[in-house]
Design a protein around this motif. Sequence first.
Motif, PDB file in Angstrom:
ATOM      1  N   ARG A  31       0.950  -1.275  -0.308  1.00 40.31           N
ATOM      2  CA  ARG A  31       0.160   0.179  -0.019  1.00 40.31           C
ATOM      3  C   ARG A  31       0.800   1.281   0.041  1.00 40.31           C
ATOM      4  O   ARG A  31       0.369   2.451  -0.150  1.00 40.31           O
ATOM      5  CB  ARG A  31      -0.885   0.253   1.203  1.00 40.31           C
ATOM      6  N   THR A  33       3.141   4.274   1.638  1.00 43.12           N
ATOM      7  CA  THR A  33       2.405   5.143   2.883  1.00 43.12           C
ATOM      8  C   THR A  33       0.936   5.297   2.706  1.00 43.12           C
ATOM      9  O   THR A  33       0.576   5.571   1.608  1.00 43.12           O
ATOM     10  CB  THR A  33       3.210   6.437   2.616  1.00 43.12           C
ATOM     11  N   GLU A 123       5.241  10.602  -3.061  1.00 46.30           N
ATOM     12  CA  GLU A 123       5.713   9.495  -3.879  1.00 46.30           C
ATOM     13  C   GLU A 123       5.490   9.679  -5.502  1.00 46.30           C
ATOM     14  O   GLU A 123       4.682  10.526  -5.792  1.00 46.30           O
ATOM     15  CB  GLU A 123       4.490   8.430  -3.491  1.00 46.30           C
ATOM     16  N   SER A 125       5.052   7.494  -8.467  1.00 46.24           N
ATOM     17  CA  SER A 125       4.533   6.096  -8.604  1.00 46.24           C
ATOM     18  C   SER A 125       5.052   5.636 -10.361  1.00 46.24           C
ATOM     19  O   SER A 125       5.025   4.547 -10.618  1.00 46.24           O
ATOM     20  CB  SER A 125       3.120   5.995  -8.665  1.00 46.24           C
ATOM     21  N   THR A 203       1.497  11.942  -9.777  1.00 48.67           N
ATOM     22  CA  THR A 203       1.041  10.849  -8.949  1.00 48.67           C
ATOM     23  C   THR A 203      -0.155  11.292  -7.744  1.00 48.67           C
ATOM     24  O   THR A 203      -0.901  10.747  -7.205  1.00 48.67           O
ATOM     25  CB  THR A 203       2.077  10.171  -8.122  1.00 48.67           C
ATOM     26  N   ASN A 204       0.311  12.735  -7.409  1.00 42.14           N
ATOM     27  CA  ASN A 204      -0.454  13.447  -6.093  1.00 42.14           C
ATOM     28  C   ASN A 204      -1.221  14.553  -6.262  1.00 42.14           C
ATOM     29  O   ASN A 204      -1.947  15.094  -5.368  1.00 42.14           O
ATOM     30  CB  ASN A 204       0.525  13.814  -5.265  1.00 42.14           C
ATOM     31  N   CYS A 221      -2.305  13.906   0.256  1.00 44.03           N
ATOM     32  CA  CYS A 221      -1.775  12.870  -0.580  1.00 44.03           C
ATOM     33  C   CYS A 221      -1.141  11.667  -0.215  1.00 44.03           C
ATOM     34  O   CYS A 221      -0.565  10.675  -1.109  1.00 44.03           O
ATOM     35  CB  CYS A 221      -0.507  13.747  -1.430  1.00 44.03           C
ATOM     36  N   ARG A 222      -1.384  11.214   1.241  1.00 44.85           N
ATOM     37  CA  ARG A 222      -0.986   9.779   1.655  1.00 44.85           C
ATOM     38  C   ARG A 222      -2.214   9.052   1.627  1.00 44.85           C
ATOM     39  O   ARG A 222      -2.180   7.728   2.006  1.00 44.85           O
ATOM     40  CB  ARG A 222      -0.363  10.000   2.850  1.00 44.85           C
ATOM     41  N   ILE A 223      -3.375   9.449   1.228  1.00 38.95           N
ATOM     42  CA  ILE A 223      -4.703   8.630   1.383  1.00 38.95           C
ATOM     43  C   ILE A 223      -4.707   7.977   0.011  1.00 38.95           C
ATOM     44  O   ILE A 223      -4.702   8.522  -1.207  1.00 38.95           O
ATOM     45  CB  ILE A 223      -5.872   9.618   1.499  1.00 38.95           C
ATOM     46  N   ASN A 224      -4.756   6.401   0.215  1.00 33.77           N
ATOM     47  CA  ASN A 224      -4.943   5.765  -1.228  1.00 33.77           C
ATOM     48  C   ASN A 224      -6.472   5.874  -1.747  1.00 33.77           C
ATOM     49  O   ASN A 224      -7.264   6.323  -0.982  1.00 33.77           O
ATOM     50  CB  ASN A 224      -4.479   4.233  -0.565  1.00 33.77           C
ATOM     51  N   PHE A 281      -1.122   2.268 -11.080  1.00 37.64           N
ATOM     52  CA  PHE A 281      -1.333   1.390 -10.307  1.00 37.64           C
ATOM     53  C   PHE A 281      -2.759   0.395 -10.678  1.00 37.64           C
ATOM     54  O   PHE A 281      -3.700   1.230 -11.388  1.00 37.64           O
ATOM     55  CB  PHE A 281      -1.689   1.460  -8.789  1.00 37.64           C
ATOM     56  N   TRP A 282      -2.925  -1.004 -10.697  1.00 39.10           N
ATOM     57  CA  TRP A 282      -4.056  -1.653 -10.867  1.00 39.10           C
ATOM     58  C   TRP A 282      -4.701  -1.602  -9.393  1.00 39.10           C
ATOM     59  O   TRP A 282      -4.455  -2.196  -8.784  1.00 39.10           O
ATOM     60  CB  TRP A 282      -3.805  -2.929 -11.617  1.00 39.10           C
ATOM     61  N   CYS A 283      -6.162  -0.981  -9.783  1.00 42.11           N
ATOM     62  CA  CYS A 283      -6.948  -0.926  -8.396  1.00 42.11           C
ATOM     63  C   CYS A 283      -7.402  -2.406  -7.913  1.00 42.11           C
ATOM     64  O   CYS A 283      -7.981  -2.939  -8.807  1.00 42.11           O
ATOM     65  CB  CYS A 283      -8.128  -0.171  -8.778  1.00 42.11           C
TER      66      CYS A 283
HETATM   67  C1  SAM Z   1      -1.606  10.055  -3.852  1.00 47.15           C
HETATM   68  S1  SAM Z   1      -0.526   8.690  -3.569  1.00 47.15           S
HETATM   69  C2  SAM Z   1      -1.000   7.697  -2.428  1.00 47.15           C
HETATM   70  C3  SAM Z   1      -0.110   7.549  -1.237  1.00 47.15           C
HETATM   71  C4  SAM Z   1       0.888   6.710  -1.584  1.00 47.15           C
HETATM   72  N1  SAM Z   1       0.572   5.226  -1.316  1.00 47.15           N
HETATM   73  C5  SAM Z   1       2.150   7.074  -0.937  1.00 47.15           C
HETATM   74  O1  SAM Z   1       3.065   5.888  -0.835  1.00 47.15           O
HETATM   75  O2  SAM Z   1       2.732   8.029  -0.829  1.00 47.15           O
HETATM   76  C6  SAM Z   1      -1.175   7.524  -5.182  1.00 47.15           C
HETATM   77  C7  SAM Z   1      -0.271   6.446  -5.405  1.00 47.15           C
HETATM   78  O3  SAM Z   1      -0.724   5.399  -4.168  1.00 47.15           O
HETATM   79  C8  SAM Z   1      -0.743   4.079  -4.760  1.00 47.15           C
HETATM   80  N2  SAM Z   1      -2.292   3.633  -4.554  1.00 47.15           N
HETATM   81  C9  SAM Z   1      -3.348   4.512  -4.166  1.00 47.15           C
HETATM   82  N3  SAM Z   1      -4.360   3.658  -4.089  1.00 47.15           N
HETATM   83  C10 SAM Z   1      -3.773   2.447  -4.339  1.00 47.15           C
HETATM   84  C11 SAM Z   1      -4.840   1.265  -4.658  1.00 47.15           C
HETATM   85  N4  SAM Z   1      -5.973   1.167  -4.346  1.00 47.15           N
HETATM   86  N5  SAM Z   1      -3.981  -0.054  -4.946  1.00 47.15           N
HETATM   87  C12 SAM Z   1      -2.731   0.042  -4.890  1.00 47.15           C
HETATM   88  N6  SAM Z   1      -2.055   1.340  -5.114  1.00 47.15           N
HETATM   89  C13 SAM Z   1      -2.400   2.261  -4.697  1.00 47.15           C
HETATM   90  C14 SAM Z   1      -0.291   4.237  -5.977  1.00 47.15           C
HETATM   91  O4  SAM Z   1       1.079   4.041  -6.251  1.00 47.15           O
HETATM   92  C15 SAM Z   1      -0.635   5.617  -6.588  1.00 47.15           C
HETATM   93  O5  SAM Z   1       0.026   6.119  -7.586  1.00 47.15           O
END
Ligand code: SAM
Length: 292
Positions: A31, A33, A123, A125, A203-204, A221-224, A281-283
């Motif tokens: 996941r 951060t 990040e 990505s 990415t953010n 920006c850390r919320i997935n 990323f693949w959701c």
């Molecule tokens: C805005 S950032 C979210 C925070 C990120 N996880 C980090 O480490 O800072 C967006 C990135 O997080 C990861 N991400 C977010 N949602 C995801 C999900 N549902 N499944 C897999 N990766 C996800 C992807 O790499 C995406 O490009």
Amino acid sequence: MSAMVQLLPMMEVVYNRKKATYFKMAHSNLRGTHVVAVNHIQAGAVVLIEKALHIQPTKNHPSLSVDPEYQSLIGILDGGSTSAASSTCSSTAHKDAVGRLAELNATAYVQGSKQKDEIWQLEDSHRQARVGDTVKIHGLASEAGKKLNGKYGEISKKDEKDENRFGVMVAMGAKNNKKSKSKSVLRSIKPCNLKTLGGIMRTNAYHDGSLEANLLFKELCRINHACGDAANVNRTIHQGKVYVVAKRDIADGEELLIDYLPLATELGRDRLELLHNMFNFWCQCSEHQQLA
Ligand SMILES: C[S@@+](CC[C@H](N)C(=O)[O-])C[C@H]1O[C@@H](n2cnc3c(N)ncnc32)[C@H](O)[C@@H]1O
């Protein structure tokens, strides 16, 4: 003014009065951060109000207009003849030009920012650095490589011995690029270990229509991501601030999830591909596990 925007001052009052801590940052290989609830959160609670770390206007940075590379990129995008490259205009050349222009803009806008160091923490990505990009080295594994983690550099060329690597002029002696006198050394590094500012923006960034700008936030920006009903928080962005509200009750320990594409309601392959193109990323959210 929309009904939601009218509610924002009231949200500020509620948020400033809150006693509980709602969330903490966590990290996992899968996941990255991410953000986890540390208490039960009630539906409707204002979970986060945050000012943007970086506000980047959607228009190109004024300093670029005198940059010959910028002129050449605009030539490619216009399909004009201001550069040799435009004569071979193809969708790949066009895509590359868009990417490089995004990189030049992000670099120009972030350069003058006091929050530069915090922006570089976010990040990337995509990890699609190109020759000429300013980069931050990240995620190296070996002891020798770890010494380069956190350092900044500029990609000077493709590695002559290994075309899958870049030759990067790394600024040594300083963990960031503030010290102009730091010595630079050439190191061979894989693209997956190089973050760029354009990649960080892609990415953010969240769009703020009220400012005609793209914004970066330290915590938001850390919320997935999760699609549609699988997301448990909503956001409203206005005048450089984000307001995050719980869509439903969220249990202590549950991950906070936001829909990155709230306007694209259709769930299916197209949405998955859009997410992949935009964020790489693949959701695998609960709406999509059965499609994976
Ligand atoms: C805005 S950032 C979210 C925070 C990120 N996880 C980090 O480490 O800072 C967006 C990135 O997080 C990861 N991400 C977010 N949602 C995801 C999900 N549902 N499944 C897999 N990766 C996800 C992807 O790499 C995406 O490009």
